[in-house]
Design a protein around this motif. Sequence first.
Motif, PDB file in Angstrom:
ATOM      1  N   LEU A   1       3.630   0.412   2.778  1.00 30.81           N
ATOM      2  CA  LEU A   1       3.250  -0.565   3.797  1.00 30.81           C
ATOM      3  C   LEU A   1       3.201  -1.935   3.128  1.00 30.81           C
TER       4      LEU A   1
ATOM      5  N   VAL B   1       7.636  -1.275   6.747  1.00 30.59           N
ATOM      6  CA  VAL B   1       7.361   0.067   6.246  1.00 30.59           C
ATOM      7  C   VAL B   1       8.604   0.607   5.559  1.00 30.59           C
TER       8      VAL B   1
ATOM      9  N   TRP C   1       6.548   9.235   0.036  1.00 29.31           N
ATOM     10  CA  TRP C   1       5.566   8.164  -0.154  1.00 29.31           C
ATOM     11  C   TRP C   1       5.976   7.001   0.744  1.00 29.31           C
ATOM     12  N   TYR C   2       5.136   6.673   1.730  1.00 28.67           N
ATOM     13  CA  TYR C   2       5.399   5.534   2.592  1.00 28.67           C
ATOM     14  C   TYR C   2       4.844   4.272   1.933  1.00 28.67           C
TER      15      TYR C   2
ATOM     16  N   GLU D   1      10.164   3.966   2.835  1.00 29.75           N
ATOM     17  CA  GLU D   1       9.970   5.378   2.485  1.00 29.75           C
ATOM     18  C   GLU D   1      10.634   5.681   1.152  1.00 29.75           C
TER      19      GLU D   1
ATOM     20  N   LYS E   1       0.849  -1.192   0.000  1.00 28.70           N
ATOM     21  CA  LYS E   1       0.000   0.000   0.000  1.00 28.70           C
ATOM     22  C   LYS E   1       0.881   1.237   0.000  1.00 28.70           C
ATOM     23  N   ILE E   2       0.537   2.214  -0.822  1.00 31.85           N
ATOM     24  CA  ILE E   2       1.292   3.459  -0.927  1.00 31.85           C
ATOM     25  C   ILE E   2       0.545   4.565  -0.187  1.00 31.85           C
ATOM     26  N   ILE E   3       1.243   5.246   0.724  1.00 32.11           N
ATOM     27  CA  ILE E   3       0.625   6.332   1.500  1.00 32.11           C
ATOM     28  C   ILE E   3       1.422   7.610   1.277  1.00 32.11           C
TER      29      ILE E   3
ATOM     30  N   LEU F   1      -0.583   4.435   9.929  1.00 34.26           N
ATOM     31  CA  LEU F   1      -0.446   4.999   8.587  1.00 34.26           C
ATOM     32  C   LEU F   1      -1.793   5.263   7.921  1.00 34.26           C
ATOM     33  N   GLN F   2      -2.844   4.631   8.402  1.00 40.26           N
ATOM     34  CA  GLN F   2      -4.164   4.911   7.839  1.00 40.26           C
ATOM     35  C   GLN F   2      -4.728   6.228   8.354  1.00 40.26           C
ATOM     36  N   THR F   3      -4.140   6.746   9.435  1.00 40.28           N
ATOM     37  CA  THR F   3      -4.700   7.951  10.069  1.00 40.28           C
ATOM     38  C   THR F   3      -3.953   9.216   9.737  1.00 40.28           C
TER      39      THR F   3
ATOM     40  N   ARG G   1       2.536  11.498   1.686  1.00 42.67           N
ATOM     41  CA  ARG G   1       2.458  12.435   2.812  1.00 42.67           C
ATOM     42  C   ARG G   1       3.350  13.638   2.553  1.00 42.67           C
TER      43      ARG G   1
END
Length: 352
Positions: free
Chosen positions: A33, A44, A30-31, A46, A5-7, A349-351, A9
């Motif tokens: 997961l 995790v 981009w984090y 980065e 999953k790409i998060i 990371l979802q928050t 930020r």
Amino acid sequence: MYTLKIIPRTLHFKQPAGTSRGVYHTRQVWYLLLTDTETGQYGVGECAPLPALSCDDLPDYPRLLAEICEKTAANGYIDYEGLRPYPSILFGLETAFAHLQANSLQFWDTPFSRGEQGIPINGLIWMGNFDEMYRRIEEKMKAGFRCIKVKIGAIEFERELELLAHIRRHFSAADIELRVDANGAFSPEDALRKLTQLNEFQLHSIEQPVRAGQWEVMKELCATSPFPIALDEELIGVNETERKIQLLDTIRPQYIILKPSLHGGIQGSKEWITLAQERGIGYWVTSALESNIGLNAIAQWCATLQPKMPQGLGTGMLFTDNIDYPLHIEGDCLWFHPEEKIPDFPTYLQTI
């Protein structure tokens, strides 16, 4: 089987980070997961290309990252050769897999990861006006740093010489090691003259005196400079083994500086080290404005190299909205405290 999953930020600097290429106020990362669907273990990573600097700072970076992550998750491994042109993506994937495989932020078993030993680091003085840089230098000296790195090239050169003179009035070369980073700010015509002037302050080294890509100019400077030259930006985009060999054999620098996000990930940085050591070239490791996720990965790897000289590992502490990690600067060393609680990343990371 894995999922990735790409998060994305946006991080915010505590104070503007000035370089010869401009001033950073925010930082896009981009984090990643990575989850093992069978065991539930996760890691995790980065990905953090630097704008207008990283060789993979591309307009379609988010799309490219998504495609590579999808392929990596399906294959279950990292395509190191195929990802040579994308060092920030390679580093992010390496970080995620290392975290997952260790099932801990202690990626390797070292005195650093056990909290028994810190990694010596330099105190970094960002570019600013004279008064700002003067104040920052005073703070680093009072904090007990034995190595100070000053970024130069933003204000008048004579004023920068005054700042270095101020340090030397209070501390000899035996007390404080001085490094400077020109970020390519000198012109080929006046570089040697400026190096001669800088030599008055008994500097350890200068990073990238002229802009990258001028191999013959840099070769001549490395041969004639009165003190050592370290390559940094010069390594960016030099991803193939033969090209690395060609660069080192042509320029013959005294040092190279390794930033995994810029210089081929951890695997690519290891290759740089091997090639440098074969030629009697020194090196040290530096972070490149990553958050604590990237900084921890770099520091954990750096510790396996058993560094004796100060490394450049303080830049992960620059953000107001960093992720809490058991990393701390104490005196002039970076420490890892394994007993400290860390976030539950799949939830956290979802928050963000």
